[in-house]
Design a protein around this motif. Structure first.
Motif, PDB file in Angstrom:
ATOM      1  N   VAL A  12      16.271 -21.117 -72.011  1.00 60.15           N
ATOM      2  CA  VAL A  12      15.500 -20.384 -71.497  1.00 60.15           C
ATOM      3  C   VAL A  12      15.485 -18.979 -70.537  1.00 60.15           C
ATOM      4  O   VAL A  12      16.637 -18.878 -70.511  1.00 60.15           O
ATOM      5  CB  VAL A  12      14.627 -21.248 -70.148  1.00 60.15           C
ATOM      6  CG1 VAL A  12      13.373 -21.038 -70.229  1.00 60.15           C
ATOM      7  CG2 VAL A  12      15.271 -22.707 -71.137  1.00 60.15           C
ATOM      8  N   ASP A  13      15.140 -18.106 -70.732  1.00 66.48           N
ATOM      9  CA  ASP A  13      14.697 -16.868 -71.113  1.00 66.48           C
ATOM     10  C   ASP A  13      14.308 -16.154 -69.448  1.00 66.48           C
ATOM     11  O   ASP A  13      13.474 -17.469 -69.537  1.00 66.48           O
ATOM     12  CB  ASP A  13      14.561 -15.436 -72.108  1.00 66.48           C
ATOM     13  CG  ASP A  13      13.074 -15.317 -71.941  1.00 66.48           C
ATOM     14  OD1 ASP A  13      12.041 -15.978 -71.449  1.00 66.48           O
ATOM     15  OD2 ASP A  13      12.004 -14.140 -73.117  1.00 66.48           O
ATOM     16  N   GLN A  14      14.112 -15.458 -68.957  1.00 70.09           N
ATOM     17  CA  GLN A  14      13.552 -14.454 -67.322  1.00 70.09           C
ATOM     18  C   GLN A  14      11.703 -14.862 -67.851  1.00 70.09           C
ATOM     19  O   GLN A  14      11.459 -15.050 -66.898  1.00 70.09           O
ATOM     20  CB  GLN A  14      13.505 -13.532 -66.748  1.00 70.09           C
ATOM     21  CG  GLN A  14      13.181 -11.940 -67.360  1.00 70.09           C
ATOM     22  CD  GLN A  14      14.158 -12.232 -69.131  1.00 70.09           C
ATOM     23  OE1 GLN A  14      14.790 -12.156 -68.979  1.00 70.09           O
ATOM     24  NE2 GLN A  14      13.955 -10.751 -68.703  1.00 70.09           N
ATOM     25  N   ASN A  15      11.489 -15.000 -69.070  1.00 69.01           N
ATOM     26  CA  ASN A  15      10.029 -15.259 -69.151  1.00 69.01           C
ATOM     27  C   ASN A  15       9.471 -16.834 -69.555  1.00 69.01           C
ATOM     28  O   ASN A  15       8.561 -17.103 -70.190  1.00 69.01           O
ATOM     29  CB  ASN A  15       9.354 -14.668 -70.082  1.00 69.01           C
ATOM     30  CG  ASN A  15       9.758 -12.753 -69.389  1.00 69.01           C
ATOM     31  OD1 ASN A  15       9.294 -12.558 -68.879  1.00 69.01           O
ATOM     32  ND2 ASN A  15       9.604 -12.635 -70.489  1.00 69.01           N
ATOM     33  N   ASN A  16      11.210 -17.886 -69.143  1.00 73.99           N
ATOM     34  CA  ASN A  16      10.347 -19.351 -69.850  1.00 73.99           C
ATOM     35  C   ASN A  16      10.253 -19.634 -70.675  1.00 73.99           C
ATOM     36  O   ASN A  16       9.668 -20.620 -71.294  1.00 73.99           O
ATOM     37  CB  ASN A  16       9.534 -19.930 -68.664  1.00 73.99           C
ATOM     38  CG  ASN A  16      10.256 -21.654 -68.169  1.00 73.99           C
ATOM     39  OD1 ASN A  16      11.197 -22.219 -68.422  1.00 73.99           O
ATOM     40  ND2 ASN A  16       8.706 -22.298 -67.846  1.00 73.99           N
ATOM     41  N   SER A  18      11.735 -20.240 -74.497  1.00 78.23           N
ATOM     42  CA  SER A  18      13.148 -20.720 -75.119  1.00 78.23           C
ATOM     43  C   SER A  18      13.232 -19.725 -76.359  1.00 78.23           C
ATOM     44  O   SER A  18      12.822 -19.126 -76.861  1.00 78.23           O
ATOM     45  CB  SER A  18      12.526 -22.735 -76.069  1.00 78.23           C
ATOM     46  OG  SER A  18      13.663 -22.152 -76.475  1.00 78.23           O
ATOM     47  N   THR A  76      18.320 -20.921 -61.737  1.00 79.56           N
ATOM     48  CA  THR A  76      16.840 -21.039 -62.443  1.00 79.56           C
ATOM     49  C   THR A  76      16.250 -19.438 -62.808  1.00 79.56           C
ATOM     50  O   THR A  76      16.351 -18.649 -63.054  1.00 79.56           O
ATOM     51  CB  THR A  76      15.811 -21.338 -61.104  1.00 79.56           C
ATOM     52  OG1 THR A  76      15.176 -20.072 -60.558  1.00 79.56           O
ATOM     53  CG2 THR A  76      16.374 -22.075 -60.417  1.00 79.56           C
ATOM     54  N   VAL A  77      15.374 -19.750 -63.524  1.00 83.36           N
ATOM     55  CA  VAL A  77      14.561 -18.906 -64.334  1.00 83.36           C
ATOM     56  C   VAL A  77      13.746 -17.923 -63.538  1.00 83.36           C
ATOM     57  O   VAL A  77      13.838 -16.611 -63.897  1.00 83.36           O
ATOM     58  CB  VAL A  77      13.052 -19.828 -65.047  1.00 83.36           C
ATOM     59  CG1 VAL A  77      12.050 -18.445 -65.821  1.00 83.36           C
ATOM     60  CG2 VAL A  77      13.794 -20.577 -66.557  1.00 83.36           C
ATOM     61  N   GLU A  78      13.383 -18.505 -62.144  1.00 79.48           N
ATOM     62  CA  GLU A  78      12.640 -17.485 -61.610  1.00 79.48           C
ATOM     63  C   GLU A  78      13.767 -16.017 -60.793  1.00 79.48           C
ATOM     64  O   GLU A  78      13.184 -15.481 -60.547  1.00 79.48           O
ATOM     65  CB  GLU A  78      11.782 -18.069 -60.752  1.00 79.48           C
ATOM     66  CG  GLU A  78      10.856 -19.299 -60.618  1.00 79.48           C
ATOM     67  CD  GLU A  78      11.352 -20.136 -60.869  1.00 79.48           C
ATOM     68  OE1 GLU A  78      10.323 -20.871 -62.558  1.00 79.48           O
ATOM     69  OE2 GLU A  78      12.135 -21.141 -61.284  1.00 79.48           O
ATOM     70  N   THR A  95      19.288 -18.564 -68.997  1.00 74.54           N
ATOM     71  CA  THR A  95      19.696 -19.859 -68.128  1.00 74.54           C
ATOM     72  C   THR A  95      19.253 -20.723 -69.019  1.00 74.54           C
ATOM     73  O   THR A  95      18.110 -21.197 -69.917  1.00 74.54           O
ATOM     74  CB  THR A  95      19.028 -19.821 -66.878  1.00 74.54           C
ATOM     75  OG1 THR A  95      19.423 -21.088 -66.004  1.00 74.54           O
ATOM     76  CG2 THR A  95      17.669 -20.440 -66.485  1.00 74.54           C
TER      77      THR A  95
END
Length: 162
Positions: A12-16, A18, A76-78, A95
């Motif tokens: 999963v990227d930093q913008n959530n 996939s 985490t993504v955040e 992540t």
């Protein structure tokens, strides 16, 4: 061997969003594993990559840097979204679950592990391979750098590859 680098994964990227191995096709990539709590090597390497891409200018527009965490418990993504703002604007920070991270590390032949006992503290360190892979638009391994590769050498090698 080069043919053994890369393979199926889902993160999963930093913008959530996939991201699978298919998302890596069509661009040159700089793929690195690390973590946001890394005290020295990871941020320095990200700064080196950003400086190299800035130096390449238009020639490097098709190069996308990827940072895959080896510390999904804290990254985490955040956290990845906030961390990635400190480096190159094209940086994709990935992540996932511990299982997803283990799979990605396996396909890129990356070693990682927690330093010290798990219950010791929340301020633990991680040890990990600090290699930066250069992957081609076809998803195949081309070359690699180490964390100690100087920026000008990185630029010169990327110019040759591009």
């Amino acid at each position: 061997t080069p043919g053994l680098i890369g393979g199926d994964f889902t993160l999963v990227d930093q913008n959530n969003a996939s991201v699978t191995q298919d998302a890596l096709l069509g661009h040159y990539l700089l793929v690195m594993f690390g973590y946001t709590f890394c005290p020295d090597i990871c941020p320095v390497v990200q700064q080196t990559i950003a400086a190299a891409l800035d130096t390449l200018g238009r020639q490097g527009e098709d190069v996308v840097p990827y940072l895959i965490t080896i510390d999904p418990a804290r990254d985490t993504v955040e956290v990845m979204a906030e961390y990635s703002k400190n480096f190159h604007p094209r940086l994709v920070a990935l992540t996932g679950t511990p299982e997803q991270i283990a799979r990605a590390a396996a396909v890129f032949r990356i070693f990682y592990g927690r330093v010290g006992e798990p219950e010791e503290t929340e301020f633990y360190l991680m040890e990990h391979s600090s290699v930066i892979y250069v992957m081609g638009p076809d998803g195949k391994y081309i070359a690699h750098f180490t964390h100690a590769t100087p920026m000008d050498e990185m630029v010169q090698r990327l110019r040759e590859i591009l």
